[in-house]
Design a protein around this motif. Structure first.
Motif, mmCIF file in Angstrom:
data_model
loop_
_atom_site.group_PDB
_atom_site.id
_atom_site.type_symbol
_atom_site.label_atom_id
_atom_site.label_comp_id
_atom_site.label_asym_id
_atom_site.label_seq_id
_atom_site.Cartn_x
_atom_site.Cartn_y
_atom_site.Cartn_z
ATOM 1 N N GLY A 1 -4.432 6.570 -5.445
ATOM 2 C CA GLY A 1 -5.104 6.436 -4.166
ATOM 3 C C GLY A 1 -5.805 5.100 -3.993
ATOM 4 N N THR B 1 -1.734 7.096 0.300
ATOM 5 C CA THR B 1 -2.996 7.823 0.342
ATOM 6 C C THR B 1 -2.715 9.308 0.582
ATOM 7 N N GLU C 1 -11.027 6.684 -0.429
ATOM 8 C CA GLU C 1 -10.847 8.138 -0.525
ATOM 9 C C GLU C 1 -11.871 8.801 -1.452
#
Length: 816
Positions: free
Chosen positions: A482, A528, A486
């Motif tokens: 990621g 993502t 996040e």
């Protein structure tokens, strides 16, 4: 005489803080060392002289603490040594107590240890991190009566860090399983009856107005004497005696109550005010006395369900990091002075919480945590590999028992860690989650039986998260998976899956002195929404999905952005107990040979020699109280871009406002706002002069003003394919010469994005100062912005020739 007669129980001899000189001494000097095995103990003690010149291998003179792997743990060309090693010395032993006991007290030695007096084995121990003792009394007395006694007693010690699947930690762990006597070894004299353990158990009332302190002791009484007197004294943080209790003992065995004190208005221990009380207990028996002292503190703590952490009833955001016992040039054999310096640098960054990974650490570190004000998670080395058999489990339980017994009194400790990454298989053909769960439950119950006052925790073993009191999942937003934006959402989701969430291990690697003008470029290719955890293969530099750990530039620039984002988000998470960044200092590991500094985990905020990276100041700007300001780029001598291109200057500061000056011209004042990413709003866009530039900042916090400045070159020439190198001396200090290699294209333009590996060598009377595990202390290392540095000791003088090789580039040499 059996070996077991000389083995003492788990928590033996925590020894007096005020021991007299003749009662305890560190055995630091007079040692010889052999990095191999012997045919038997006789080879360590047999006479060597003119008539018998080959009776013994060549021994090296060393001082303790000493690690077998001080150098080879980061040697780029060899596997680090895992096997037997020997230490020997001769001691003048003169116990001042009639009928007293003579003890060797090991603060830690790795990983299996045997102790000999002359040819008699007197003790064995398995486990590289807990303290233990060897009672050498009878063996010494027997040797003194022999014809071989000439005034001193031969002591030989065999250590062994050979690979062994039935031992913890696993060799799959991301750290070296070191060998040697790498913590202090003490010679201790005690009377026939002495105190081997003192436990002080504090209890604070809910309103904090009163407290109790229960003191219990265990005695060491191998002679089976009967009758003794105990006297216990309690001193407040100023040293004033506030309590005194005496008791007569008939039985001297078992856990013996020594005193209970009632304290009004206790001065509570806190990370901002680490106030410590002192307990001193003296046992008197047979006309001899022995005193043991310990520090303790009064505090309460609570992990609120799905909520924050409370210390003494008030929320405390745990601002944490991690520590490995590892340092440049000595590996695990850190001196007390080195440990103190490291912990002070950590505290100056603003740390109030530390996870000691992944094993019981030195008593010195725990004492520093108490006195500096750092909350502690300490754990046993059940780390990766799976679960072994009965011998394996017994060692894990024994090390948990010893850790709790030996560090019980430290008010800084709030968590006993039971394991790390226990979902990581590899050491055994069987990987049975149910069996791992059952053993984790066994450790959890044992911990609470031994110490009901503290919590248990593990990191990254999702199928055991319901067993322990506190759980940390794997969240590596922006590194293994990621992107770093996040982080907050992932953390909140994970928090809701357990009762008590504490996020330990986050961050990423950075190659010290490597910088980037486009640090977040790698994020463009990262998917993502697929999670931010670490999975099998993610740590590899090859294959798999796009990830920053593989596809990023490993620059300090990127890591500063990642850290900056995490820290500003943590200030907006009211339910957060806290976090611990991984790891404070770069450390060696056998499973990362291809890193920019081979065999180094480079996730530290400082290098392995405590040289601060830029990210250190990011943390300081959020956590430190003392006013500070730091312009990004102190280790970046050259920036680059187009002529007239706007560039960002970032200042990391905890001050209220700052004013920036570029080449003498003010760019104005800005106020700090942690929500304003990056650099909490203290950033300025400007153009640089081609060539030399000066940048200065003046920051103000209240009435206190602080400044920082840097100089650098601004390069506008673009470069092509690397074609040649130069090698130069940049500094000379006595015999020490600093060498720098640079990489250029065919037109002589420095290749500022070059990350090739280079290899330094030196021919002549001198030597390279290498195998330090730092960016400027490795002979084989990746370039940082087209350059690399190393130092050389020219020795006795004469001719020394340095050389640097780089694949595909002509080798360069330099006569020193």
């Amino acid at each position: 005489m059996t070996i077991t007669k000389y083995l003492l129980s788990a928590a033996l001899f925590l020894f007096s803080l005020s021991a007299k000189a003749q009662q305890q001494q560190r055995l630091n000097t007079g040692w010889e060392f052999l990095r191999s095995d012997l045919g038997g103990i006789w080879e360590a003690v047999r006479p060597v002289g003119k008539g018998n010149p080959e009776a013994s291998p060549i021994w090296e003179k060393v001082t303790l603490p000493h690690c077998v792997n001080a150098s080879d743990a980061v040697d780029p060309d060899v596997n680090y040594y895992q096997g037997p090693a020997w230490y020997r010395t001769r001691l003048k032993i003169d116990n001042p107590y009639a009928g007293g006991r003579t003890i060797l007290h090991f603060e830690g030695a790795g990983q299996k240890t045997d102790v000999y007096i002359y040819t008699t084995k007197v003790a064995s121990h398995t486990g590289g991190y807990d303290e233990w003792t060897a009672d050498i009394t009878e063996a010494v007395e027997a040797f003194k009566k022999s014809a071989q006694f000439k005034g001193t007693v031969p002591v030989s010690i065999r250590t062994d860090n050979s690979r062994d699947l039935e031992m913890i930690p696993s060799s799959l762990s991301d750290f070296n399983v070191y060998g040697g006597i790498y913590r202090y070894l003490n010679l201790v004299y005690v009377p026939p009856v002495s105190i081997r353990q003192l436990h002080a158990t504090p209890e604070v009332s809910s309103d904090g107005k009163t407290a109790k302190l229960a003191v219990a002791v265990q005695l060491y009484n191998p002679g089976g004497l009967t009758g003794a007197q105990l006297k216990t004294v309690l001193k407040d943080p100023s040293g004033k005696v506030i309590g005194e209790k005496s008791t007569a003992l008939s039985s001297l065995s078992g856990n013996l109550p020594a005193a209970i004190f009632d304290i009004k208005k206790p001065k509570r221990w806190h990370t901002d005010a680490p106030l410590l009380y002192t307990v001193e207990t003296t046992v008197a028996s047979n006309n001899a006395t022995h005193t043991l002292a310990a520090k303790t503190g009064f505090r309460t703590f609570e992990f609120v369900k799905n909520g924050p952490f409370l210390l003494n009833g008030q929320r405390l955001l745990l601002k944490g990091t991690h520590r490995h016992e590892d340092h440049a040039g000595v590996a695990a054999a850190m001196t007390e002075e080195m440990m103190r310096e490291e912990m002070i640098v950590m505290k100056e960054m603003g740390v109030n919480f530390i996870r000691l990974g992944h094993y019981q650490q030195s008593r010195i570190i725990l004492n520093l945590c108490d006195s500096l004000g750092m909350v502690v998670w300490e754990e046993i080395p059940w780390c990766r590999g799976g679960l072994g058999g009965p011998v394996y489990k017994e060692q894990a339980k024994r090390m948990l028992t010893n850790m709790i017994a030996q560090h019980y009194n430290h008010p800084s400790v709030i968590i006993w860690g039971l394991g790390n990454e226990n979902d990581w298989p590899g050491d055994f053909a069987e990987f049975d989650k149910d069996k791992i769960r059952a053993f984790m439950k066994e450790l959890h119950d044992l911990s609470h039986q031994l110490d009901p006052s503290r919590k248990t925790a593990i990191r990254r073993c999702d199928f055991c998260k319901d067993i322990v009191d506190v759980y940390s999942p794997s969240i590596w937003a922006g590194w293994y998976r990621g992107i770093y934006t996040e982080y907050k959402a992932t953390s909140e989701a994970e928090m809701k899956r357990v009762n008590h969430f504490l996020h330990v291990e986050w961050g990423g690697d950075s190659h010290a002195s490597r910088h980037s003008e486009a640090p977040d470029k790698a994020l463009q290719s990262i998917k993502t929404g697929g999670g931010t955890d670490e999975r099998a293969g993610d740590a590899s530099l090859y294959g798999g999905a796009a990830r920053v750990s593989k596809d990023g530039d490993w620059s300090e620039s990127y890591i500063c952005n990642l850290m900056d984002w995490h820290l500003k988000e943590q200030e907006t998470m009211p339910w957060l107990t806290g976090t611990a960044q991984w790891v404070f200092k770069d450390f060696s590991t056998p499973i990362r040979p291809d890193n920019p500094v081979p065999y180094m985990n480079q996730k530290g905020l400082v290098e392995r020699d405590l040289t601060k990276k830029e990210a250190y100041y990011v943390f300081q700007s959020y956590w430190a109280e003392k006013p500070m300001a730091h312009i990004y780029g102190h280790s970046q001598p050259v920036r680059w871009g187009q002529e007239g291109e706007e560039k960002m200057v970032k200042v990391y500061s905890n001050c209220d406002e700052a004013e920036l000056f570029v080449n003498g011209k003010s760019l104005g004042r800005k106020k700090r706002s942690s929500a304003d990413f990056p650099a909490a709003g203290l950033r300025w866009n400007t153009t640089f002069n081609k060539g030399h530039n000066d940048v200065r900042v003046v920051a103000v916090k209240g009435k206190i003003k602080t400044e920082d400045k840097i100089t650098f070159q601004y390069q506008t020439d673009t470069w092509g394919k690397p074609a040649k190198m130069t090698l130069e001396k940049t500094a000379v200090e006595g015999n020490i010469v600093t060498l720098q290699v640079k990489l250029f294209d065919a037109k002589g333009v420095q290749c500022l994005d070059a990350a090739d590996f280079v290899r330094f060598s030196l021919a002549g009377d001198g030597r390279l100062i290498d195998n330090l595990g730092t960016s400027s202390g490795a002979r084989y290392v990746q370039l940082y912005n087209g350059r690399a540095i190393i130092k050389a000791d020219t020795g006795l003088g004469g001719v020394n020739v340095a050389a640097v090789k780089c694949e595909g580039i002509p080798t360069v040499t330099l006569a020193l």
